[in-house]
Each structure stands twice: as structure tokens, then as C-alpha cells.
Design a protein around this motif. Sequence first.
Motif, short mmCIF file in Angstrom:
data_model
loop_
_atom_site.label_atom_id
_atom_site.label_comp_id
_atom_site.label_asym_id
_atom_site.label_seq_id
_atom_site.Cartn_x
_atom_site.Cartn_y
_atom_site.Cartn_z
N ILE A 53 -7.22 -1.69 -0.27
CA ILE A 53 -5.94 -1.31 0.36
C ILE A 53 -5.95 -1.81 1.80
O ILE A 53 -6.85 -1.50 2.57
CB ILE A 53 -5.75 0.21 0.32
N GLU A 54 -4.94 -2.59 2.16
CA GLU A 54 -4.90 -3.19 3.49
C GLU A 54 -3.82 -2.57 4.38
O GLU A 54 -3.28 -3.23 5.26
CB GLU A 54 -4.67 -4.70 3.36
N THR A 55 -3.50 -1.31 4.13
CA THR A 55 -2.51 -0.63 4.97
C THR A 55 -3.01 -0.59 6.41
O THR A 55 -4.13 -0.13 6.67
CB THR A 55 -2.27 0.80 4.46
N THR A 56 -2.19 -1.04 7.33
CA THR A 56 -2.61 -1.10 8.73
C THR A 56 -2.29 0.21 9.45
O THR A 56 -1.41 0.98 9.03
CB THR A 56 -1.92 -2.25 9.46
N GLY A 57 -3.01 0.44 10.53
CA GLY A 57 -2.71 1.58 11.38
C GLY A 57 -1.46 1.34 12.19
O GLY A 57 -0.88 0.24 12.17
N ILE A 58 -1.05 2.34 12.94
CA ILE A 58 0.19 2.23 13.72
C ILE A 58 0.12 1.09 14.73
O ILE A 58 1.13 0.52 15.12
CB ILE A 58 0.50 3.58 14.40
N ARG B 49 -3.91 -2.52 13.24
CA ARG B 49 -5.28 -2.82 12.83
C ARG B 49 -5.47 -2.57 11.34
O ARG B 49 -4.97 -1.58 10.80
CB ARG B 49 -6.28 -1.97 13.61
N SER B 50 -6.23 -3.43 10.72
CA SER B 50 -6.60 -3.24 9.32
C SER B 50 -7.65 -2.15 9.21
O SER B 50 -8.26 -1.76 10.22
CB SER B 50 -7.17 -4.54 8.75
N PRO B 51 -7.89 -1.61 7.99
CA PRO B 51 -8.96 -0.62 7.85
C PRO B 51 -10.31 -1.12 8.38
O PRO B 51 -11.05 -0.38 9.02
CB PRO B 51 -8.99 -0.37 6.33
N ARG B 52 -10.65 -2.38 8.12
CA ARG B 52 -11.91 -2.93 8.60
C ARG B 52 -11.94 -2.96 10.13
O ARG B 52 -12.94 -2.58 10.75
CB ARG B 52 -12.12 -4.33 8.03
N GLN B 53 -10.86 -3.40 10.75
CA GLN B 53 -10.82 -3.45 12.22
C GLN B 53 -10.92 -2.05 12.81
O GLN B 53 -11.59 -1.84 13.83
CB GLN B 53 -9.53 -4.13 12.67
#
Length: 727
Positions: free
Chosen positions: A82-87, A90-94
Motif C-alpha cells: 500500500i503506497e498511501t502517502t502521509g499528509i 511521504r510514502s510509508p517507506r519515507q
Amino acid sequence: MNAPETIAPKPESGPTYDSPAERYVNRELSWLSFNRRVLAESENARYPLLERLRFLSISASNLDEFTMVRIAGLEGQMQRGIETTGIDGRSPRQQLDAIREQVLAVEDRQQASLETLRDLLRGEGILIADIAELDAEQQAWLETYFTTDILPLITPQAIDPAHPFPFVQNMGMGALFRLKRAKPKLDLMEMVLIPGAAPRFVRVPGEQAVYVAIEKLIVHFAREIFPGFKILGDGLFRMLRDSDIEVEEEAEDLVRYYRTAIQRRRRGRAVLLELDDDCDPQAELLLREEFNVDSAMVVKTGGMLGLRDLKAICREPRPDLKFPPFSPRFPERILEHDGDCFSAIKAKDIVVHHPYESFEVVVDFLRQAATDPNVVSIKQTLYRAGDQSPVIAALIDAAHNGKAVTAVVELKARFDEERNIRWASELERAGVQVIYGFMELKTHAKVSLVVRREEDGYRTYCHFGTGNYHPINAKIYTDLSFFTADPALGRDAGKLFNYVTGYVEPTGVEKIAVSPLDLKTRLFALIDREIAHARAGKPAGIWVKLNSITNMPMIDKLYEASQAGVEIRMVVRGICSLRAGLPGLSENIQVKSIIGRFLEHSRIWCFANGKDLPSRQAEVFITSADAMSRNLDRRVEVLVPITNKTVHDQVLGQVMLANMLDTEQSWELHPNGQYERMRETDGDGGEDAAGFNCHQYFMSNPSLSGRGAALEADAVPRLKLKDQDKA
């Protein structure tokens, strides 16, 4: 706070803030910033030493929960692709990369704080000791204690092909030992799990308070666990697991589902492995392999594992090393009615300000309802109620006394699911109608509704709260309890309960707003009105007090208001994804966080309504909701207007204004998302002794609505906005 007569257009060459990272602060990184502010209180030289130790334990406990829920959630997103970004984009990995770097820094700072506090506490006769530094008599006592009180609880477990690696539960701690025996020749690895039934810290008898961690006893006296073996190496570890519970919409029995889910949580995926620096290399390798830490975070420390347990030492009876004791007041106005809650509320609305005023008012309200022969029904929401809940006891008594009692028990209250299942069972056995609410929504609103038969017909009495019905939390959380017999609010509360218990969407609601239906819409309309006032050259302002703000539409609406010239002052204790003070975007928004003796928890909105704040014309609301998407879109919450003059004056001119004026416990948010502790300075640049402490003000002064006729109006020092002197 007058708005300018004309609003200058935004310069074309100015910043555009097109990037999410320019407009918003990442939720997780903002939370870590909040926890650093909590940790900073352990370094606050103005606080007594045991209180500083308590803040250290709170910071560690907070970080554990963050790891078990938020870090685990991001790792789960990565594993599922899942690559949903933060507000902030940023990606989950970042996000995880940034989080892990900051978590390691916080862990190091916590250990440094502990070392400082250990040295200071030693000077006050409290030792958090290593066994080697104790005298022979103390060591002998510890050895006897280990033999009689700890050894019977221990089960050493060999790790070899015949003995698979044992299960370590969430937040479990243990020790690995690498052993050797000559005859018969045998090399093996053994695990000893720290028994949960044993105290984490053992107090050695004596006038001096000497505490030794149980894991140190197990390592030091390991020869008694493994007679005949030579100990080649050892290592201490602690494990945190994924602790979130996802609700499956097709679950047929929510209670049974949660009972199973709680068991699964104890066996969740490893998220964090803590090791001591001296961990035996072979033991460390085994732990890393068995816990599959390729996807988990590993923290190695030369200090102590599990700092959350330091709260046990804070119970040492040393009042000289704690905050001066404080006893909550009981509102004089209720006492003037001989303790009759219904009589006092019928005469006039009242707000009780916890913890400065006693939670017993809330309990008494329900106890009186349970025994009053004229009360015919009680409806109550329960989100968190605690272990020994007088609220639950009152509801059970009411059912035994023949009242029609309905309790909305929220099973999805994180980390309280098991307790709430138990309470629900007890309530049902007593004859209470227990409702679990919506499958997809949490019922987070805090509402009591009591219907009473009186001479002129049935009258409804309501309690609306910003906090939970939890007697322990009410001693340290700042919250508001609003009591009213307003018929319109009673009708609205009845429709709210019908919505939760029967899915009947409320129509014709007169005063309150309910999420996820119209609470956000109501707030947006109120903000739009302030924007219109500012554009018309009228005074325009918003004061808001929240625990967190992360909802992007709400943040954007506040940015729009700032750009229109609305002056916005916010007290946000925890997560703040809004960037304050950015030219051309949020230069009219000021944000601060208050961290201190009490946990700021009340949620309040105030709108200037064409006059300078604070004023009688302002519109004031209390709510159970923070400005987060989960509160505004995925929870049942309530927004309640405050119209009674005295209560209005208390919430706006006392509670909110004191929060605005506080300097001693406040941290100011800068445009870069960083916080700086506020300090009043004198002319020479030194710290001003006349700084304002809102907690001290509330502890020292009665509330406006609860003061009663016996206390004159001028007995409560009034506050001014433009200077910090009491009127």
C-alpha cells in the motif's frame, strides 16, 4: 483583534506552498515532537525529582504505544504494497525511515535523562541500583528474596531442536543465557522470561530507598537457576508487537470477534526488539533470527529496558519529591442545593472543570439518578471507564432499582477492548440494555441522559463531556463536564442515542452537531462566517483548544481564514499537521502546546462573531472531537453550544483565556514545524519570575459557574488578554 479594513492581495512573487511538505507537517513526526516535549519535562529542573521520573516513564509508555500502533501500521502498509502517502506527501517507506531515525534519538535521550535522574535521586536517598554497588547485607537479602519470591515463578526453557523457540508476548521481557556443562558435555541456549506476576523493581528493606530491577536479579543469580552449568554469556531483551485491531465488517458477533482479536494481538508481528549493549553475540543472532527483525526495528542500549515501568518507583512515599498535593474542589453551587444535582442543574446550567473540580459530581449525578424514585430512564455512552468504575456501579444499581438503563459500550476503544467486554457482560447480567454501536464507526461522544418525572411533566437532564467516564483519568486530565436541563439539548441527546442504538439518523436537531453527519459542516460554516466578517472589516477571530489537528480539509479551511485576515489562536497539545506563521498562508495563526502537571484534554471552539475575543457575543462550543479525520468522518462525536452566560464566561473568559496566557508550560510552534519552550524574559534577557501558569491559576481559583452565591463574583480573579495581570 480587529481585522484590517482591506485585505491586501497575495503577492504574485510570494511563496505558493504547492508542495504538501510545504503546507503540512507529517502526523507521525509531529507526534514524536509532542513526545519530545513530554520527555523535556523529565529534564525540567523546576519540577520535583519523582515527578520528573514520572514524565520519563510517560514518555516511554507513549513511545511504546506509538511503536505498537503507528509504526506497526506503516510497516503493514509496506508489506501489503500500500503506497498511501502521509499528509506531507511521504510514502510509508519515507515515513518509516524518518521515524526510525527520530525514535533512536529519543531512546538515547531517555537513557540520558534516566542517568541524570539516577544521580539526582541518589542525592535524595533513592537508589535505582546495580547489585554490585550494594553492601554485603543488602546483597544477601536480595539473594534470599530471589530464592523465595522469584525463583518459584521462573521456568527456564532450553532452545534446541527438541524445544522450539518459546513465544514471547507483547511487551514481554526476558534473558537469554549461553551455557556449558563439562560432564556430560553439553552446550545450549536457555531463555528465562521475566514473570509478569513479579514486581519490575524490588525495594530492598531499609531507611534508604534502594530499588533493583528484577532482570538484574535474574542475571546476577543465574547460577541458582542453572546449577552445574558455566554461564558463557547472557543478554536481556524486550519485544513490542503489532497491537492494532482491524475490524472486519462481515464479523457476525462483535464481542466474540474482539475476544479472538485480543488474543491475536498478544501474538502480533514483531515491531521492535530492544537489546542491552552487552548482549551475548550468539544470543543476539538467535533473537534476530527468531523475531524476523529484518522488518522490525532493533534498539541496543547501554541503559535500562522498559522505562515505562519506572512509574512504580514514583510511588515511593516522598512528598518532598512530588508536586504539592492537590484536592479537587466540589462545586459550591451544588452544595448549596444540599448536594441535589438535579435541583442545581434545573436552576442553572453548570460546567465542572476537571481535575480542578471533582469527578465525584459526575458520579453523584448518576448515583442520584440510580436511587431517585422519580427517575425513569438513563442512557449512557461508555468509551473508557477504568478498572474500578463507579459509573458502571451506578448503572448496575439503577437497573436493579427498576430504571430503564441503556449503555452504549464501545468495544473499539484501543487497549480498553478487553475491559469493555468485561463491563458489558456485567451490565447485561444486571439487566442493562447494552448496545455496541456501529460496526464501522467508533462511538466517542461522551453523553449521559436522565429522564425524570416531575410535577410539570417529564424533564431531561444531560451531561456532555470532553473526556471519558474514567475516575483515574479525571484526576490528571483537564476536561469539561457540562450539565444542563435545557429541553432542546435533551431532545437532541435523545436523537443522538437513537442514531447509535437504532441507526435512526437525527432530523430536526436544534442545537448540537454530530459527526460524521454534520459536525465538520457546522464548524466550516462558523469559520466561513469569520472569514466574511474579516472581509467586511469587522473583528474576526477563532480560539480553539484541541489534542490534535490532522484533517487536511480543516487545516485548509483555517489557512483560508488566515489569508482572509481572521486571527486564529490555537492550543494543540499533541499532533499538529498545520504549519503556523507562514507568510501568505498562515501568518495569522498562532499555535502552542501546553505540557505540564495535568494532561490537556478538553476540546473547545470559540468564534468571535463580529466582536473582539473574548466577548459575550462570541459563540462557544465544547466537543468530544479532535480535528482529525477519524473524529470528523469515522466516529460518532458531538459538538455542543454553550449559551448560559456564566458557563459561557467560564469556558471562554477563564478556561480558554488562561490557556492563551500561559507561558510557564507552553511551547510555541514555528513555521518549520519545530517547537520552542515559551519563556517570559525580563529586561536583561533573564527568565521572568512573573510568568503565568494556567494549571496553578485553576488550582488556586474557583470556577465561575460552580462558585455558588457564597463566593462573591470578585472572588475569582479575572484575566486580561493584552497583559497578563489579573484584573
